[in-house]
Design a protein around this motif. Structure first.
Motif, PDB file in Angstrom:
ATOM      1  N   UNK A 129       0.467  16.782  -1.592  1.00  0.00           N
ATOM      2  CA  UNK A 129       1.537  16.201  -0.782  1.00  0.00           C
ATOM      3  C   UNK A 129       1.225  14.769  -0.366  1.00  0.00           C
ATOM      4  N   UNK A 130      -0.011  14.489  -0.013  1.00  0.00           N
ATOM      5  CA  UNK A 130      -0.387  13.160   0.468  1.00  0.00           C
ATOM      6  C   UNK A 130      -1.097  12.341  -0.602  1.00  0.00           C
ATOM      7  N   UNK A 131      -0.772  12.593  -1.848  1.00  0.00           N
ATOM      8  CA  UNK A 131      -1.435  11.925  -2.968  1.00  0.00           C
ATOM      9  C   UNK A 131      -1.351  10.406  -2.854  1.00  0.00           C
ATOM     10  N   UNK A 132      -0.166   9.890  -2.596  1.00  0.00           N
ATOM     11  CA  UNK A 132       0.021   8.436  -2.533  1.00  0.00           C
ATOM     12  C   UNK A 132      -0.729   7.854  -1.345  1.00  0.00           C
ATOM     13  N   UNK A 133      -0.665   8.545  -0.198  1.00  0.00           N
ATOM     14  CA  UNK A 133      -1.385   8.058   0.980  1.00  0.00           C
ATOM     15  C   UNK A 133      -2.894   8.055   0.730  1.00  0.00           C
ATOM     16  N   UNK A 134      -3.390   9.076   0.044  1.00  0.00           N
ATOM     17  CA  UNK A 134      -4.823   9.138  -0.263  1.00  0.00           C
ATOM     18  C   UNK A 134      -5.249   7.968  -1.139  1.00  0.00           C
ATOM     19  N   UNK A 135      -4.473   7.688  -2.167  1.00  0.00           N
ATOM     20  CA  UNK A 135      -4.800   6.566  -3.061  1.00  0.00           C
ATOM     21  C   UNK A 135      -4.744   5.251  -2.291  1.00  0.00           C
ATOM     22  N   UNK A 136      -3.690   5.081  -1.484  1.00  0.00           N
ATOM     23  CA  UNK A 136      -3.559   3.847  -0.701  1.00  0.00           C
ATOM     24  C   UNK A 136      -4.750   3.680   0.241  1.00  0.00           C
ATOM     25  N   UNK A 137      -5.172   4.770   0.866  1.00  0.00           N
ATOM     26  CA  UNK A 137      -6.313   4.703   1.779  1.00  0.00           C
ATOM     27  C   UNK A 137      -7.590   4.314   1.073  1.00  0.00           C
ATOM     28  N   UNK A 138      -7.821   4.888  -0.102  1.00  0.00           N
ATOM     29  CA  UNK A 138      -9.037   4.577  -0.857  1.00  0.00           C
ATOM     30  C   UNK A 138      -9.046   3.121  -1.311  1.00  0.00           C
TER      31      UNK A 138
ATOM     32  N   UNK B  88      -1.008  -1.629   2.947  1.00  0.00           N
ATOM     33  CA  UNK B  88      -0.649  -0.227   2.717  1.00  0.00           C
ATOM     34  C   UNK B  88       0.732  -0.117   2.082  1.00  0.00           C
ATOM     35  N   UNK B  89       1.679  -0.884   2.605  1.00  0.00           N
ATOM     36  CA  UNK B  89       3.033  -0.875   2.050  1.00  0.00           C
ATOM     37  C   UNK B  89       3.024  -1.347   0.606  1.00  0.00           C
ATOM     38  N   UNK B  90       2.279  -2.389   0.328  1.00  0.00           N
ATOM     39  CA  UNK B  90       2.201  -2.948  -1.016  1.00  0.00           C
ATOM     40  C   UNK B  90       1.614  -1.929  -2.003  1.00  0.00           C
ATOM     41  N   UNK B  91       0.539  -1.287  -1.598  1.00  0.00           N
ATOM     42  CA  UNK B  91      -0.114  -0.307  -2.462  1.00  0.00           C
ATOM     43  C   UNK B  91       0.804   0.892  -2.696  1.00  0.00           C
ATOM     44  N   UNK B  92       1.425   1.401  -1.620  1.00  0.00           N
ATOM     45  CA  UNK B  92       2.339   2.540  -1.759  1.00  0.00           C
ATOM     46  C   UNK B  92       3.478   2.213  -2.718  1.00  0.00           C
ATOM     47  N   UNK B  93       4.064   1.038  -2.578  1.00  0.00           N
ATOM     48  CA  UNK B  93       5.153   0.640  -3.465  1.00  0.00           C
ATOM     49  C   UNK B  93       4.686   0.566  -4.914  1.00  0.00           C
ATOM     50  N   UNK B  94       3.487   0.030  -5.108  1.00  0.00           N
ATOM     51  CA  UNK B  94       2.950  -0.072  -6.468  1.00  0.00           C
ATOM     52  C   UNK B  94       2.696   1.285  -7.097  1.00  0.00           C
ATOM     53  N   UNK B  95       2.095   2.182  -6.323  1.00  0.00           N
ATOM     54  CA  UNK B  95       1.809   3.523  -6.837  1.00  0.00           C
ATOM     55  C   UNK B  95       3.109   4.285  -7.088  1.00  0.00           C
TER      56      UNK B  95
ATOM     57  N   UNK C 231       5.997   3.057  -7.749  1.00  0.00           N
ATOM     58  CA  UNK C 231       6.634   2.454  -8.915  1.00  0.00           C
ATOM     59  C   UNK C 231       5.992   2.955 -10.204  1.00  0.00           C
ATOM     60  N   UNK C 232       4.672   3.021 -10.213  1.00  0.00           N
ATOM     61  CA  UNK C 232       3.968   3.503 -11.409  1.00  0.00           C
ATOM     62  C   UNK C 232       4.289   4.974 -11.666  1.00  0.00           C
ATOM     63  N   UNK C 233       4.311   5.787 -10.617  1.00  0.00           N
ATOM     64  CA  UNK C 233       4.582   7.218 -10.778  1.00  0.00           C
ATOM     65  C   UNK C 233       6.022   7.494 -11.177  1.00  0.00           C
ATOM     66  N   UNK C 234       6.937   6.606 -10.809  1.00  0.00           N
ATOM     67  CA  UNK C 234       8.336   6.834 -11.159  1.00  0.00           C
ATOM     68  C   UNK C 234       8.562   6.755 -12.669  1.00  0.00           C
ATOM     69  N   UNK C 235       7.618   6.165 -13.393  1.00  0.00           N
ATOM     70  CA  UNK C 235       7.738   6.076 -14.843  1.00  0.00           C
ATOM     71  C   UNK C 235       7.349   7.378 -15.538  1.00  0.00           C
ATOM     72  N   UNK C 236       6.722   8.289 -14.799  1.00  0.00           N
ATOM     73  CA  UNK C 236       6.301   9.562 -15.371  1.00  0.00           C
ATOM     74  C   UNK C 236       7.328  10.639 -15.058  1.00  0.00           C
ATOM     75  N   UNK C 237       7.486  11.553 -15.988  1.00  0.00           N
ATOM     76  CA  UNK C 237       8.350  12.701 -15.744  1.00  0.00           C
ATOM     77  C   UNK C 237       7.438  13.862 -15.365  1.00  0.00           C
ATOM     78  N   UNK C 238       7.386  14.153 -14.079  1.00  0.00           N
ATOM     79  CA  UNK C 238       6.484  15.170 -13.570  1.00  0.00           C
ATOM     80  C   UNK C 238       7.266  16.409 -13.146  1.00  0.00           C
ATOM     81  N   UNK C 239       6.660  17.562 -13.354  1.00  0.00           N
ATOM     82  CA  UNK C 239       7.251  18.815 -12.887  1.00  0.00           C
ATOM     83  C   UNK C 239       6.191  19.575 -12.101  1.00  0.00           C
TER      84      UNK C 239
END
Length: 84
Positions: free
Chosen positions: A3-12, A29-36, A38-46
């Motif tokens: 659930x907190x995957x993006x927050x964890x990456x941003x924190x690291x 933090x905002x910049x990193x979250x937006x970047x991550x 954006x990158x994840x939106x290119x993947x089709x995840x289920x």
């Protein structure tokens, strides 16, 4: 995906920043979250549960196809015998 995957990456990433950059916590933090995001939106995840359901459906479909293929082969043999 946790659930907190993006927050964890941003924190690291933020922890790895030099001290001068850590003061810009909110903006970084905002910049990193937006970047991550954006990158994840290119993947089709289920979700894994959805994947498992589809896998079970595929297995059942494959089994039915094998049974139908066998039956068609048997019917073709009977037809060949009747014609011959």
């Amino acid at each position: 995906m946790p659930k907190n995957f993006i927050q964890d990456i941003a924190g690291k990433i933020q922890e790895a920043l030099p001290d001068g950059m850590k003061n810009a916590h909110g903006e970084a933090e905002r910049f990193v979250k937006e970047g991550v995001e954006s990158a994840l939106s290119n993947f089709k995840l289920v979700r894994y549960e959805e994947f498992e359901i589809q896998q079970k459906i595929l297995l059942k479909t494959r089994e039915k196809l094998e049974l139908l293929t066998k039956r068609v082969d048997e019917l073709e043999e009977k037809l060949a015998k009747l014609e011959g």
